[in-house]
Write a protein that holds these residues in place. Sequence first.
Motif, PDB file in Angstrom:
ATOM      1  N   ARG A   1      91.791  -4.590  39.941  1.00  0.00           N
ATOM      2  CA  ARG A   1      92.360  -5.700  39.188  1.00  0.00           C
ATOM      3  C   ARG A   1      92.852  -5.239  37.827  1.00  0.00           C
ATOM      4  N   ASP A   2      92.209  -4.238  37.274  1.00  0.00           N
ATOM      5  CA  ASP A   2      92.607  -3.743  35.955  1.00  0.00           C
ATOM      6  C   ASP A   2      91.967  -2.378  35.767  1.00  0.00           C
ATOM      7  N   LEU A   3      92.215  -1.756  34.599  1.00  0.00           N
ATOM      8  CA  LEU A   3      91.515  -0.530  34.274  1.00  0.00           C
ATOM      9  C   LEU A   3      90.047  -0.868  33.992  1.00  0.00           C
ATOM     10  N   ALA A   4      89.219   0.188  33.911  1.00  0.00           N
ATOM     11  CA  ALA A   4      87.788  -0.058  33.677  1.00  0.00           C
ATOM     12  C   ALA A   4      87.552  -0.677  32.305  1.00  0.00           C
ATOM     13  N   PHE A   5      88.346  -0.251  31.305  1.00  0.00           N
ATOM     14  CA  PHE A   5      88.127  -0.747  29.938  1.00  0.00           C
ATOM     15  C   PHE A   5      89.426  -1.317  29.376  1.00  0.00           C
ATOM     16  N   PRO A   6      89.730  -2.582  29.695  1.00  0.00           N
ATOM     17  CA  PRO A   6      91.009  -3.158  29.245  1.00  0.00           C
ATOM     18  C   PRO A   6      91.149  -3.218  27.732  1.00  0.00           C
ATOM     19  N   ARG A   7      90.037  -3.486  27.031  1.00  0.00           N
ATOM     20  CA  ARG A   7      90.167  -3.591  25.581  1.00  0.00           C
ATOM     21  C   ARG A   7      90.411  -2.238  24.943  1.00  0.00           C
TER      22      ARG A   7
ATOM     23  N   ILE B   1      90.206   8.172  34.025  1.00  0.00           N
ATOM     24  CA  ILE B   1      89.213   8.918  34.807  1.00  0.00           C
ATOM     25  C   ILE B   1      88.150   7.959  35.337  1.00  0.00           C
ATOM     26  N   VAL B   2      87.609   7.127  34.434  1.00  0.00           N
ATOM     27  CA  VAL B   2      86.568   6.190  34.862  1.00  0.00           C
ATOM     28  C   VAL B   2      87.130   5.239  35.918  1.00  0.00           C
TER      29      VAL B   2
ATOM     30  N   ARG C   1      85.537   4.770  39.555  1.00  0.00           N
ATOM     31  CA  ARG C   1      84.664   3.621  39.754  1.00  0.00           C
ATOM     32  C   ARG C   1      85.357   2.358  40.271  1.00  0.00           C
ATOM     33  N   MET C   2      86.700   2.321  40.271  1.00  0.00           N
ATOM     34  CA  MET C   2      87.368   1.048  40.534  1.00  0.00           C
ATOM     35  C   MET C   2      88.187   1.041  41.822  1.00  0.00           C
TER      36      MET C   2
END
Lengths: 224, 540, 99
Positions: free
Chosen positions: B106-112, B178-179, B183-184
């Motif tokens: 749905r998005d990257l691991a850390f959108p902010r 990378i994350v 993980r996603m």
Amino acid sequence: MASEAHAETPALREQFDTEEQQKDASTLGMWIFLITEIMFFGGMFLAYIVYRGANPLVFAVASSSLNVYIGAANTVVLLCSSFTMVLAVRGAQLGQRQTIVLFLILTLILGGVFLGVKAYEWNEKFQEHHVPGPAFHFEGLPPELQGRAQLFFSLYFAMTGLHALHMVIGVGILSLLIWQARKGTYSAAYMTPVDVSGLYWHFVDIIWIFLFPLLYLIDRHLGK
Amino acid sequence: MITAAVQEREHYLNASYGIKSWLLTKDHKRIGLLYLATITFFFFLGGAFATLIRVELLTPQGDLVSSETYNKLFTMHGVAMVFFFLIPAIPATLGNFFLPMMIGARDLAFPRINLLSWYLLVLGGLLSLYAMLAGGVDTGWTFYTPYSTSYSNTWVIATALGIFVAGFSSILTGLNFIVTVHRMRAPGMTWFRLPLFVWSTYATSVIQVLGTPVLAVTIILLFCERVFHLGIFDPTRGGDPVLFQHLFWFYSHPAVYIMVLPAMGVISELVSVYSRKPVFGYHFVAFASVAIAVLGFLVWGHHLFVSTQSLYAGLVFSFLSYFVAIPSAIKVFNWTATLYKGSISYATPMLYAFGFIGLFTIGGLTGLFVAALGFDVHVTDTYFVVAHFHYIMVGGTIMAYLGGLHYWWPKMTGRMYPEGWAKLSALVIFLGFNLTFFPQFVLGYLGMPRRYHVYPPEFQVLHVLSTAGASVLAVGYVIPMIYFIWSLRYGKVAGANPWNATGLEWQTASPPPAHNFDQSPVVTHEAYDYSTVLGEVEVG
Amino acid sequence: MTEHIDRVRTYALVFAVLIALTVLTTAVAFVDLGPFSVVVALAIAVGKMLLVALFFMHIRHSTRLTRLVVLGGLLWLIILILLSLTDFATRTWVGVPGR
């Protein structure tokens, strides 16, 4: 597995499916950040190796002017702070709010003590004219080696300075954590911020574990 | 009306409106577009500096600008292009937009953090821009000491800090990718089902994470030397300027692969979809990306052949440099093998892919020339080197970037670009590029040094050819800019999968919904399995 | 991932060893070991690093991926240092000034 985007809660952000996935991602993210830090300090360690290799004696003499007891005491202070930090993380794992707050505050105080001692040491260097620049003078070294002594102190200030900067950032993070922990944000189910901040704090400790022998303990028996 | 049909459905562009909904967005697709706007600005800024350089070089005399101004021009051209266009170009725009979609997230691991990294790029860009407007900087984009620390009286600090801040942007993007890849991934999306663009972007992220911090600390030490009089690179105090070069190139050589690896990933996608065949030797191409990322860190000393670097180190670095050719060649051969007996369509993105393969090969082979110790002594700091790296960066990265932009434009905007104009501009860019940079190989071999604006009259013909090519190239870059903007309103509405491609990003609507997929995808087949999509590519 | 919660005793023991190693490395610095004083100092530092990383940073409970990331970071640091030293360590071999 949730097929739709679900509502965002403080505990689980919308891009993740499970809390476990979120925790894994945060931990991995912090470890990757820490290897960038390894490379960041690595550049300075390389400079240190190259210059110490080229000027072993000047480095030994210049290093001996540092106060080894203050350095060792500060190492102990930082190790204590790591110990309190790990107890704070443990408190978070158990969901004990009082424990988290208590040990985070202790960690914060110890970090402050370290920085205070560092400031005292730096201040001493200014008074002794051991700060690189036009006013630099190191007693007992011939004029042609003054520059080489400046090289040692350039590394000393760059390395301890950037380490101290990381400590200051760490103190900022700790303050934020204490504020959040007092509000009761963290529980056994959601303690990732405490956990990853702990990783950062221990990493900064590890950097100092290497800085201490490299800067303070070069061939002490020659210098005294 | 066409527009009415598009607006009925909610997607990421119309999910919310207003400046705030863009500046505070956490949607990786919108952040990708923010990056697109930012780097387009820096591309044309760097292009403006390049124009002034080429105009100055029309005549052997230094008649347009002074020597000092010329030094500033090539420095600012390099800074703008390398740090604010090429490095973020493909990963931060196309990667940001499509990497999560390609793995079914749905998005990257850390959108902010993703949004933060865009702000950091903008902040770094503004700092460097401030330095350029305030008076410029003249050290060359490499900031070699002791000139940059002790002698230059231009805006070194502001520029270097701008690059430092932009470096954080690059690190955070790499970390996030990378994350995300680890993980996603959607259920069923195993590592060997990943599209090759994801593999190469992943490898790029590894370089960003491992290399950029060394540049950061180098800039900090430079800063400390200029501002606080530390002496780490100062030869008068026993410091070694060559140490600066080691640290600088430990990042900046792998940075070349930050620029070209994602480009290779784009080409893998394009070559496959427009020949309707899976990429030949998928595993080899995937591992070649990782191999390039690793080997790229072992060769930086070949930038120091004519410094006081030890001859033995030169031998080691020269030897290791040749190894990079192996994975690079694997890729070129495998793309070619993919074409073999393919059902090839000459759509615009494919034209860029052909351009890439040819130009990258020339750039790569001349890289072998300059990696040879003896030959390099002859051509160091000549236009031969300038031509070599422009073949990689402009002929490689920008070709692939434009190819990828055309390929994914229907998905990003829901509109088709005008095929005729697009083919024309692809052709103009290819011709203009070669006319600009091929004469520079000859110039360099004949002995024309780089970074000089006054030169012997016998070089003039080749310089005029190069400047003429640059004018053609400039026209080629402006045309897409115009028709892309035009297509936003007047372009033909694109379906969900105009190219009949296989990637997950094509299995959702164009433009995609805010959370990418109406239903989380489950992957059941390999990448590039064209039996799952029917039909051929339609070329308008 | 199952959460491991270590006992306070474990942490206290690790902490005690860390303090002891700090005292040791300081004391050894005053003894003339010749070229080995660097070796000993660094060995102790590495030992302390391992203790902090394995226990305080929970690497002994962490995933294989995390360990791979850490090892990768250390390997790259070694690449940076070793390949740079191919230059700095061999500068004088040729015997020509400036070469």
